[in-house]
Design a protein around this motif. Structure first.
Motif, mmCIF file in Angstrom:
data_model
loop_
_atom_site.group_PDB
_atom_site.id
_atom_site.type_symbol
_atom_site.label_atom_id
_atom_site.label_comp_id
_atom_site.label_asym_id
_atom_site.label_seq_id
_atom_site.Cartn_x
_atom_site.Cartn_y
_atom_site.Cartn_z
ATOM 1 N N LYS A 264 20.747 -7.223 57.026
ATOM 2 C CA LYS A 264 20.539 -7.487 55.590
ATOM 3 C C LYS A 264 19.876 -8.818 55.304
ATOM 4 C CE LYS A 264 24.007 -4.716 53.286
ATOM 5 N NZ LYS A 264 25.424 -4.722 53.056
ATOM 6 N N HIS A 265 20.144 -9.820 56.146
ATOM 7 C CA HIS A 265 19.568 -11.140 55.873
ATOM 8 C C HIS A 265 19.379 -11.908 57.172
ATOM 9 C CE1 HIS A 265 23.853 -11.713 56.048
ATOM 10 N NE2 HIS A 265 24.034 -11.275 54.829
ATOM 11 N N THR A 266 18.499 -12.906 57.119
ATOM 12 C CA THR A 266 18.256 -13.689 58.329
ATOM 13 C C THR A 266 18.599 -15.156 58.185
ATOM 14 O OG1 THR A 266 15.959 -13.944 57.659
ATOM 15 C CG2 THR A 266 16.440 -12.218 59.291
ATOM 16 N N GLU A 267 18.768 -15.637 57.017
ATOM 17 C CA GLU A 267 19.027 -17.078 56.904
ATOM 18 C C GLU A 267 20.286 -17.395 56.105
ATOM 19 O OE1 GLU A 267 17.922 -19.646 58.429
ATOM 20 O OE2 GLU A 267 16.227 -18.744 59.472
ATOM 21 N N ALA A 268 21.243 -16.475 56.132
ATOM 22 C CA ALA A 268 22.476 -16.738 55.393
ATOM 23 C C ALA A 268 23.313 -17.782 56.133
ATOM 24 C CB ALA A 268 23.268 -15.450 55.240
ATOM 25 N N LEU A 269 23.714 -18.801 55.412
ATOM 26 C CA LEU A 269 24.564 -19.846 55.967
ATOM 27 C C LEU A 269 25.845 -19.920 55.150
ATOM 28 C CD1 LEU A 269 21.746 -22.482 56.286
ATOM 29 C CD2 LEU A 269 23.028 -21.622 58.213
ATOM 30 N N GLU A 270 26.855 -20.564 55.710
ATOM 31 C CA GLU A 270 28.099 -20.730 54.948
ATOM 32 C C GLU A 270 27.832 -21.558 53.692
ATOM 33 O OE1 GLU A 270 31.689 -21.769 57.436
ATOM 34 O OE2 GLU A 270 30.045 -22.138 58.823
ATOM 35 N N PRO A 271 28.661 -21.395 52.664
ATOM 36 C CA PRO A 271 28.495 -22.241 51.472
ATOM 37 C C PRO A 271 28.657 -23.715 51.846
ATOM 38 C CG PRO A 271 30.135 -20.538 51.099
ATOM 39 C CD PRO A 271 29.796 -20.492 52.551
ATOM 40 N N LEU A 272 28.092 -24.580 51.018
ATOM 41 C CA LEU A 272 28.265 -26.015 51.215
ATOM 42 C C LEU A 272 29.684 -26.341 50.765
ATOM 43 C CD1 LEU A 272 24.948 -26.926 49.420
ATOM 44 C CD2 LEU A 272 25.294 -26.670 51.885
ATOM 45 N N GLN A 273 30.512 -26.817 51.674
ATOM 46 C CA GLN A 273 31.933 -26.894 51.318
ATOM 47 C C GLN A 273 32.386 -28.258 50.831
ATOM 48 O OE1 GLN A 273 33.941 -25.426 54.744
ATOM 49 N NE2 GLN A 273 33.914 -23.323 53.986
ATOM 50 N N HIS A 274 31.574 -29.270 51.045
ATOM 51 C CA HIS A 274 32.081 -30.616 50.765
ATOM 52 C C HIS A 274 32.069 -30.948 49.283
ATOM 53 C CE1 HIS A 274 31.629 -31.359 55.015
ATOM 54 N NE2 HIS A 274 30.385 -30.986 54.941
ATOM 55 N N PHE A 275 32.969 -31.821 48.888
ATOM 56 C CA PHE A 275 32.823 -32.525 47.625
ATOM 57 C C PHE A 275 32.714 -34.003 48.001
ATOM 58 C CE2 PHE A 275 34.527 -33.053 43.013
ATOM 59 C CZ PHE A 275 33.234 -33.220 42.570
ATOM 60 N N PHE A 276 32.714 -34.899 47.018
ATOM 61 C CA PHE A 276 32.297 -36.262 47.323
ATOM 62 C C PHE A 276 33.184 -36.971 48.340
ATOM 63 C CE2 PHE A 276 34.943 -36.572 43.533
ATOM 64 C CZ PHE A 276 35.751 -37.668 43.778
ATOM 65 N N LEU A 277 34.481 -36.705 48.322
ATOM 66 C CA LEU A 277 35.367 -37.430 49.229
ATOM 67 C C LEU A 277 35.008 -37.153 50.689
ATOM 68 C CD1 LEU A 277 38.806 -37.010 47.408
ATOM 69 C CD2 LEU A 277 37.301 -39.004 47.404
ATOM 70 N N GLU A 278 34.591 -35.875 50.979
ATOM 71 C CA GLU A 278 34.213 -35.534 52.345
ATOM 72 C C GLU A 278 32.749 -35.880 52.603
ATOM 73 O OE1 GLU A 278 35.294 -33.118 50.153
ATOM 74 O OE2 GLU A 278 37.414 -33.133 50.707
ATOM 75 N N ARG A 279 31.877 -35.473 51.658
ATOM 76 C CA ARG A 279 30.432 -35.645 51.871
ATOM 77 C C ARG A 279 30.064 -37.128 52.041
ATOM 78 N NH1 ARG A 279 26.396 -37.308 52.669
ATOM 79 N NH2 ARG A 279 24.275 -36.688 52.119
ATOM 80 N N TYR A 280 30.743 -37.995 51.287
ATOM 81 C CA TYR A 280 30.376 -39.402 51.322
ATOM 82 C C TYR A 280 31.404 -40.267 52.060
ATOM 83 C CZ TYR A 280 26.410 -38.359 48.372
ATOM 84 O OH TYR A 280 25.223 -37.868 47.904
#
Ligand SMILES: NC(=O)c1ccc[n+]([C@@H]2O[C@H](COP(=O)([O-])OP(=O)(O)OC[C@H]3O[C@@H](n4cnc5c(N)ncnc54)[C@H](O)[C@@H]3O)[C@@H](O)[C@H]2O)c1
Length: 334
Positions: A264-280
């Motif tokens: 069905k798809h070739t470039e499906a990735l997991e959702p972006l899970q971070h919010f600011f505390l993790e991302r930054y």
């Protein structure tokens, strides 16, 4: 050893307190917050003293510096009291929600030669540090356009939004600071549009959830910021800087690099899970480390109260543009 007190025991203060405790050249003397349960738990976890009155600890002689992670409307009073006691300060953004109050505070800090750094953590994100170094190294030549995408995973609680000062002063302020950081020239004109596409009832608190801001510098450099309080696919933080010799791009961080290819798809990735505390997380750590290093070396702090004032002023200009439908001239005579 720099002896530090962290004011606040909420979301951001937890991060700062843990980073102070982990820093090899800092000692976390205490955490202070009127919320006894929260501050007791944090102090027990990090092995420091708990205090319940933030202002009262500022006179203590066993503290060299304070990190202010309390609500926005407390920043200026605590900052000025700390400066008056000769303490260095790392203060969370925004400096305040009122430009006149912020202007007076900046003048007071500057008159006293106060050492105050504003917590624009994104400048210290490893991706942005690399990007800034590439700009300084001339890798893309003269900067022409900056595009900043900044979308939160979901709308914050109503109570938070009602006291936030609005999306431009609360959220876009990070991006406005980033624009100043990357353009290499101060904006001279701001235009903005704003909508309520996520929650139309935000009209009741005179706020918006989706904004686009455009900035122009005197030499014609451009920046486009798009900012939204909701992105169903996760925390979306991207920066693009194009110049005469190329383009620099930062991308979102993902839980893994696994890519999913199927019928069905070739470039499906997991959702972006971070919010600011993790991302930054790295950015907050680097921010504190640069604060401590600059103080130890007697160097200028990497961000200042004036950065806080200018970002707040740009947010106010953008709001004026939203309300009038016109471009607003930036006059930094603050
Ligand atoms: N740089 C960033 O990425 C970032 C992220 C989140 C929050 N912030 C900023 O940090 C500040 C705090 O935000 P938060 O999300 O941690 O809030 P929070 O509500 O989680 O924590 C605030 C804490 O301050 C305490 N407090 C309340 N009134 C007080 C007072 N009068 N004096 C002292 N303490 C008081 C509360 O008990 C609470 O523990 C805000 O200015 C916010 O804009 C910055």
């Amino acid at each position: 050893m720099l002896r530090i007190a962290v004011l606040g025991a909420g979301r951001i203060a937890n991060i700062h307190a843990a980073n102070v405790a982990a820093h090899p050249h800092a000692q976390l003397v205490l955490v202070a917050d009127p919320w006894r349960e929260g501050v007791n738990a944090l102090s027990a976890q990090l092995g420091c003293e708990a205090a319940y009155d933030c202002a009262a600890v500022l006179g203590r002689t066993d503290i060299d510096a304070v990190v202010i992670g309390t609500p926005t409307d407390t920043h200026i009073d605590l900052m000025l009291a700390a400066v008056a006691q000769g303490k260095a300060v790392l203060c969370e953004k925004p400096i305040d929600l009122d430009i006149a109050k912020a202007r007076a505070a900046v003048q007071a800090v500057e008159q006293q030669h106060g050492r105050v750094m504003l917590g624009f953590n994104r400048r210290f994100d490893p991706d942005i540090l690399h990007l800034r170094a590439a700009l300084d190294g001339g890798h893309i030549g003269a900067v022409r356009q900056v595009i900043i995408t900044s979308r939160d995973p979901s709308l914050a609680p109503r109570d938070y939004l009602a006291h936030s000062g609005g999306i431009l002063r609360d959220m876009t302020i990070h991006d406005l600071d980033m624009a100043r950081h990357l353009l290499g020239e101060e904006p001279c004109e701001v235009s903005a549009i704003a909508s309520r596409l996520v929650d139309p009832t935000l009209e009741q608190i005179d706020d918006y959830d989706s904004v686009m801001v455009m900035l122009r510098t005197a030499s014609g450099k451009q920046c486009h910021i798009n900012c939204c309080r909701e992105a169903v696919y996760g925390y979306d933080q991207r920066v693009e800087v194009s110049g005469a010799l190329g383009v620099l791009l930062t991308d979102n961080h993902r839980p893994s690099t696994v890519r999913h290819w199927s019928a069905k798809h070739t470039e499906a990735l997991e959702p972006l899970q971070h919010f600011f505390l993790e991302r930054y997380a790295d950015a907050y750590r680097n921010e504190l480390a640069q604060f401590i290093d600059a103080l130890a070396a007697g160097r200028a702090l990497p961000t200042t109260v004036r950065d806080g004032l200018y970002a707040l002023y740009l947010a106010d200009c953008a709001l004026e543009s939203v309300r009038t439908g016109r471009a607003v001239a930036v006059d930094y005579d603050l």
